[in-house]
Design an enzyme around this catalytic site. Structure first.
Site, PDB file in Angstrom:
ATOM      1  N   GLY A  41       0.636  -1.134  -0.170  1.00  0.00           N
ATOM      2  CA  GLY A  41       0.032   0.103   0.168  1.00  0.00           C
ATOM      3  C   GLY A  41       1.011   1.331  -0.248  1.00  0.00           C
ATOM      4  O   GLY A  41       2.070   1.390  -0.391  1.00  0.00           O
ATOM      5  N   CYS A  43       2.093   3.132   2.542  1.00  0.00           N
ATOM      6  CA  CYS A  43       3.013   3.103   3.568  1.00  0.00           C
ATOM      7  C   CYS A  43       4.148   2.597   2.931  1.00  0.00           C
ATOM      8  O   CYS A  43       5.287   3.452   2.945  1.00  0.00           O
ATOM      9  CB  CYS A  43       2.424   2.488   4.800  1.00  0.00           C
ATOM     10  SG  CYS A  43       3.833   2.066   6.055  1.00  0.00           S
ATOM     11  N   LYS A  52      11.112   7.637   5.028  1.00  0.00           N
ATOM     12  CA  LYS A  52      12.139   7.268   5.959  1.00  0.00           C
ATOM     13  C   LYS A  52      13.552   7.017   5.521  1.00  0.00           C
ATOM     14  O   LYS A  52      14.689   7.461   5.933  1.00  0.00           O
ATOM     15  CB  LYS A  52      11.623   6.291   6.870  1.00  0.00           C
ATOM     16  CG  LYS A  52      11.031   6.734   8.381  1.00  0.00           C
ATOM     17  CD  LYS A  52       9.480   7.006   8.013  1.00  0.00           C
ATOM     18  CE  LYS A  52       9.275   8.588   8.197  1.00  0.00           C
ATOM     19  NZ  LYS A  52       8.028   8.866   7.727  1.00  0.00           N
ATOM     20  N   GLY A 177       0.793  23.336   3.882  1.00  0.00           N
ATOM     21  CA  GLY A 177       0.338  22.545   5.061  1.00  0.00           C
ATOM     22  C   GLY A 177       1.379  22.099   5.924  1.00  0.00           C
ATOM     23  O   GLY A 177       2.660  21.498   5.738  1.00  0.00           O
ATOM     24  N   GLY A 179       1.770  20.166   8.429  1.00  0.00           N
ATOM     25  CA  GLY A 179       1.463  18.818   9.116  1.00  0.00           C
ATOM     26  C   GLY A 179       2.503  17.918   8.957  1.00  0.00           C
ATOM     27  O   GLY A 179       3.684  18.461   8.811  1.00  0.00           O
ATOM     28  N   GLU A 200       0.984  27.652   6.088  1.00  0.00           N
ATOM     29  CA  GLU A 200      -0.018  27.005   7.127  1.00  0.00           C
ATOM     30  C   GLU A 200      -1.336  27.780   7.390  1.00  0.00           C
ATOM     31  O   GLU A 200      -1.004  28.955   7.586  1.00  0.00           O
ATOM     32  CB  GLU A 200       0.821  26.514   8.281  1.00  0.00           C
ATOM     33  CG  GLU A 200      -0.087  26.056   9.437  1.00  0.00           C
ATOM     34  CD  GLU A 200      -1.146  24.813   9.081  1.00  0.00           C
ATOM     35  OE1 GLU A 200      -0.738  23.955   8.676  1.00  0.00           O
ATOM     36  OE2 GLU A 200      -2.469  25.200   9.417  1.00  0.00           O
ATOM     37  N   ALA A 318      -0.195   4.328  10.071  1.00  0.00           N
ATOM     38  CA  ALA A 318      -0.143   2.865   9.769  1.00  0.00           C
ATOM     39  C   ALA A 318      -0.300   1.833  11.058  1.00  0.00           C
ATOM     40  O   ALA A 318      -0.849   0.668  10.870  1.00  0.00           O
ATOM     41  CB  ALA A 318       1.239   2.780   9.267  1.00  0.00           C
ATOM     42  N   HIS A 442      22.306   4.188  32.507  1.00  0.00           N
ATOM     43  CA  HIS A 442      22.921   5.191  32.241  1.00  0.00           C
ATOM     44  C   HIS A 442      24.251   5.078  31.585  1.00  0.00           C
ATOM     45  O   HIS A 442      25.122   4.094  31.784  1.00  0.00           O
ATOM     46  CB  HIS A 442      23.466   5.910  33.748  1.00  0.00           C
ATOM     47  CG  HIS A 442      24.400   7.111  33.611  1.00  0.00           C
ATOM     48  ND1 HIS A 442      23.999   8.051  33.312  1.00  0.00           N
ATOM     49  CD2 HIS A 442      25.699   7.274  33.709  1.00  0.00           C
ATOM     50  CE1 HIS A 442      24.787   9.158  33.257  1.00  0.00           C
ATOM     51  NE2 HIS A 442      25.996   8.491  33.445  1.00  0.00           N
TER      52      HIS A 442
END
Ligand code: NAD
Length: 463
Positions: A41, A43, A52, A177, A179, A200, A318, A442
């Site tokens: 699809g 994604c 990404k 936009g 977003g 925006e 997703a 740590h």
């Protein structure tokens, strides 16, 4: 009439393919209809995964050019090979979509290649062949929302699809936009050398996210070089070979101005995609925003027809679609599937990453819920200093009386990974005290989470 199935899922995005896998795991004879040449699809093919890949490559490019020197790593000249970067992105996509094909074979899921249309309950037409099934799952996802006067050609005026395919770094990219898509892809092209302006219509970025987080994001992204034009509305765009001219007006009214761009990215949201699916003929009820109406178990008003993911109400994410796919498959197999909508993380993969789970301060105030807030900046986290990424903070919101965690908001290095700790805590009904008393390694970025949890009770240690 072709082969009969227990479940036919229409659409192979994260909602659809995961639903198919879970249904098959539970012994249901399952098919998935997909018209695209590859599974996965939006994604996997033109969304999360390629973006990404480019976010990572462009971040590496920026680090090599601007940040390595501070670590004592001297590179005389950093050059961009965009064709190679794009080819790598295509390889990443290809490996992922082939992975889904493998999973389909492994789970004996039939891939019905073509366009699915619901003929009637129990019958799905795929390019002229009608398949019988007990259950139909609509998982057809979403498409980019169009804007009147701004005609997408995916060359000069692009959606995220075209913005992932550019073969040249634009001189000036204008994003409509502020977003998730606008900020992620705006970041990619800024890092690769474009001047980026984000227009925006609201007076803030990332509507829906915690306002303090959004304000910090705007400040940090502005420092990185993005230009924001808030409270401005695009009313038209004219594309020519020379570029695009945008008409922009103040959202509250006033004189219009023109802005020139060589590429315009339209990213004003997404809308459910269910064209040609036969929903009207089948009598499937929709809501006022074109989403398929379902009950809490993803059943539509028509017996045997279900819907999940971007096609129905809720955040267009997703992982929300995946969880709905699993819950629905489990219910179809007679089990008790369930999704907790109170704990769905949301991540914006800019750098620093912006991540949230649970309620925002604005939502708590509107609901009249009394809360304590604890905040810890990454400037005071040893690991963040060692990495050289000290922008941002962790903010936790906990019920004033019970101390139960109600919301977690992070802007900072690996915020999208850090948020998982808080999603788990919230799933287990943890208090801020529970997180604060959990031993954190740590030096780790997660210590900022622990410190924010301590800060809820006014006892952070390292600030
Ligand atoms: P979005 O809803 O995140 O943002 C759209 C922005 O456009 C909003 O800020 C809105 O106020 C603004 N806007 C609307 N009309 C406008 C206009 N005419 N002029 C100027 N601004 C206008 O939508 P998106 O960024 O397009 O993303 C679409 C969907 O895809 C979202 O639901 C998002 O969650 C999802 N997505 C998620 C991820 C992720 O999880 N990392 C990444 C990409 C996309």
């Amino acid at each position: 009439m072709a082969e009969a199935f227990d479940v036919i899922v229409i659409g192979s995005g994260p909602g659809g393919y995961v639903c198919a896998i879970r249904a098959a795991q539970l012994g249901l004879k399952t098919a998935c209809v997909e018209k695209r040449a590859t599974l996965g699809g939006t994604c996997l093919n033109i969304g999360c995964i390629p973006s990404k890949a480019l976010l990572q490559s462009s971040e590496n490019f920026e680090q090599a050019g601007h940040e390595f020197a501070a670590h004592g790593i001297v590179i005389d000249e950093v050059k961009l090979d965009l064709a190679k970067m794009q080819a790598r992105k295509d390889d990443v996509v290809s490996a992922n979509v082939k992975g889904i094909e493998f999973l389909f074979r492994k789970n004996k899921i039939a891939w019905l290649k073509g366009t699915g249309r619901i003929v009637a309950p129990g019958q799905v037409d795929v390019d002229g062949t009608v398949h019988e099934t007990k259950h139909i799952v609509i998982a057809t996802g979403s498409e980019s929302t169009p804007l009147r006067g701004v005609d997408v050609d995916e060359k000069r005026i692009v959606t995220s699809t075209g913005a992932l395919e550019l073969d040249k770094v634009p001189e000036h990219l204008v994003v409509i936009g502020a977003g998730v898509i606008g900020l992620e892809l705006g970041s990619v092209w800024r890092r690769l050398g474009a001047r980026v302006t984000v227009i925006e219509c609201l007076d803030r970025i990332l509507p829906g996210m915690d306002a303090e987080l959004a304000t910090a994001a705007r400040r940090i992204l502005t420092k990185q070089g993005l230009t924001f034009r808030l409270g401005a509305r695009v009313t038209g765009a004219t594309a020519s070979d020379a570029g695009v001219t945008l008409q922009v007006e103040p959202a509250k009214g006033g004189a219009a101005e023109q802005i020139a761009a060589d590429i315009v990215l339209l990213a004003i949201g997404r809308r459910p995609y269910n064209e040609g699916l036969g929903l009207e003929a089948a009598g499937v009820a929709m809501d006022e925003r074109g989403r398929v109406r379902t009950d809490e178990h993803y059943a539509t008003n028509v017996l045997g027809i279900y819907a999940i993911g971007d096609a129905i109400a809720g955040p267009m994410l997703a992982h929300k679609a995946e969880d709905e796919g699993v819950a629905l498959a489990e219910r179809l197999a007679g089990k008790a599937g369930h999704v907790n909508y109170g704990v769905i993380p949301a991540v914006v993969y800019t750098w620093p990453e912006i991540a949230s789970v649970g309620q925002t301060e604005e939502e708590l105030k509107a609901a009249g819920i009394a809360y304590n807030s604890g905040k810890f900046p990454f400037t005071a986290n040893a690991r963040a200093r060692a990495i050289g990424d000290t922008d941002g903070f962790v903010k936790l919101l906990a019920d004033k009386t019970t101390d139960r965690l109600l919301g977690a908001h992070i802007i900072g290095p690996d915020g999208g990974t850090l948020i998982a700790e808080l999603a788990i805590a919230m799933e287990f009904g943890a208090s801020a005290e529970d997180v604060a008393r959990t031993c954190h390694a740590h030096p780790s970025l997660n210590e900022a989470v622990k410190e924010a949890a301590l800060a809820v009770d006014g006892r952070a240690l390292h600030i």
